[in-house]
Design a protein around this motif. Structure first.
Motif, mmCIF file in Angstrom:
data_model
loop_
_atom_site.group_PDB
_atom_site.id
_atom_site.type_symbol
_atom_site.label_atom_id
_atom_site.label_comp_id
_atom_site.label_asym_id
_atom_site.label_seq_id
_atom_site.Cartn_x
_atom_site.Cartn_y
_atom_site.Cartn_z
ATOM 1 N N PHE A 106 1.384 -1.416 11.039
ATOM 2 C CA PHE A 106 -0.027 -1.383 10.642
ATOM 3 C C PHE A 106 -0.395 -2.796 10.218
ATOM 4 O O PHE A 106 0.161 -3.339 9.265
ATOM 5 C CB PHE A 106 -0.197 -0.392 9.493
ATOM 6 N N ARG B 225 -10.277 -7.689 7.610
ATOM 7 C CA ARG B 225 -10.003 -6.830 6.453
ATOM 8 C C ARG B 225 -11.247 -6.641 5.587
ATOM 9 O O ARG B 225 -12.159 -7.458 5.602
ATOM 10 C CB ARG B 225 -8.858 -7.424 5.638
ATOM 11 N N GLY C 220 -9.273 -0.798 8.633
ATOM 12 C CA GLY C 220 -7.967 -0.237 8.297
ATOM 13 C C GLY C 220 -8.039 1.261 8.105
ATOM 14 O O GLY C 220 -7.171 2.001 8.571
ATOM 15 N N LEU D 84 -6.034 3.980 10.321
ATOM 16 C CA LEU D 84 -5.176 4.959 9.647
ATOM 17 C C LEU D 84 -5.609 6.377 9.993
ATOM 18 O O LEU D 84 -4.768 7.231 10.285
ATOM 19 C CB LEU D 84 -5.194 4.732 8.133
ATOM 20 N N THR E 194 6.785 -0.059 3.399
ATOM 21 C CA THR E 194 5.984 -1.262 3.223
ATOM 22 C C THR E 194 6.511 -2.055 2.040
ATOM 23 O O THR E 194 7.569 -1.748 1.498
ATOM 24 C CB THR E 194 4.485 -0.902 3.052
ATOM 25 N N HIS F 121 1.648 -5.765 -0.390
ATOM 26 C CA HIS F 121 0.555 -5.395 0.515
ATOM 27 C C HIS F 121 -0.419 -4.503 -0.259
ATOM 28 O O HIS F 121 -0.579 -3.310 0.032
ATOM 29 C CB HIS F 121 1.095 -4.702 1.760
ATOM 30 N N ALA G 68 -3.310 -2.403 1.523
ATOM 31 C CA ALA G 68 -2.777 -1.277 2.299
ATOM 32 C C ALA G 68 -2.277 -0.181 1.371
ATOM 33 O O ALA G 68 -2.547 1.002 1.600
ATOM 34 C CB ALA G 68 -1.662 -1.749 3.223
ATOM 35 N N TYR H 260 -3.429 3.713 1.189
ATOM 36 C CA TYR H 260 -2.539 4.872 1.269
ATOM 37 C C TYR H 260 -2.788 5.817 0.090
ATOM 38 O O TYR H 260 -2.910 7.026 0.280
ATOM 39 C CB TYR H 260 -1.064 4.449 1.297
#
Length: 166
Positions: free
Chosen positions: A85, A92, A97, A101, A120, A124, A127, A131
């Motif tokens: 990813f 960004r 993103g 996802l 990961t 990050h 990201a 999540y």
């Protein structure tokens, strides 16, 4: 991002993906020259062996310029693994993103995976925040020395049916 397209990954995208990962993470996080070959190995395996019915990669493009990638691969019969990813820094913060996802997770659920897993690094942050917002659970975090750097490695999981996806 008016002319945005999310399309399936093609083998001809491989060199771009490897270069983007290697260059970005060397500059942004100081990764050494072992990272690019790891990405190349992951993609070589995907290109040679993936089952297109249950595994897929995507490339985000705008006006023909590649901006990012995401992959869904089989970990086992019930679990998909999210891999590679990546968004170019200029792409960004614009919701791309989240779109990538959602595409990946929607595919995984549609082909019958019960859950997903990803690996990961704590660094990050954007990201990891995505999540968490999307219902993934952080299940492991540990300090490691990888790619020539001291990092905190993380494992996240998502179980379909236990969260409402947005």
């Amino acid at each position: 991002m008016e002319n945005l397209q999310i399309r399936r990954f093609k083998a001809s995208d491989t060199d771009w993906v490897v270069t983007q990962h290697g260059t970005h993470y060397a500059k942004a996080e100081g990764f050494d020259d072992t990272f690019g070959p790891l990405v190349a190995s992951i993609l070589a395996d995907f290109n040679a062996h993936h089952d297109s019915q249950i595994e897929r990669g995507w490339v985000a493009e705008e006006d023909g310029q590649r901006l990012g990638t995401i992959f869904c691969v089989r970990l086992n019969d019930t679990t998909a693994k999210l891999r590679l990813f990546f968004l170019k820094p200029g792409a960004r913060g614009k919701g791309l993103g989240q779109k990538l996802l959602a595409e990946c997770m929607g595919f995984a659920q549609s082909v019958g995976y019960q859950n997903m897993q990803l690996w990961t690094h704590e660094s990050h942050t954007a990201a990891c925040a995505l999540y968490a917002r999307t219902g993934w659970d952080l299940v492991d975090s540990r300090p490691v020395h990888s790619f020539g750097c001291d990092l905190v490695e993380q494992t996240w999981v998502f179980q379909f049916g236990s969260h409402l996806q947005s």
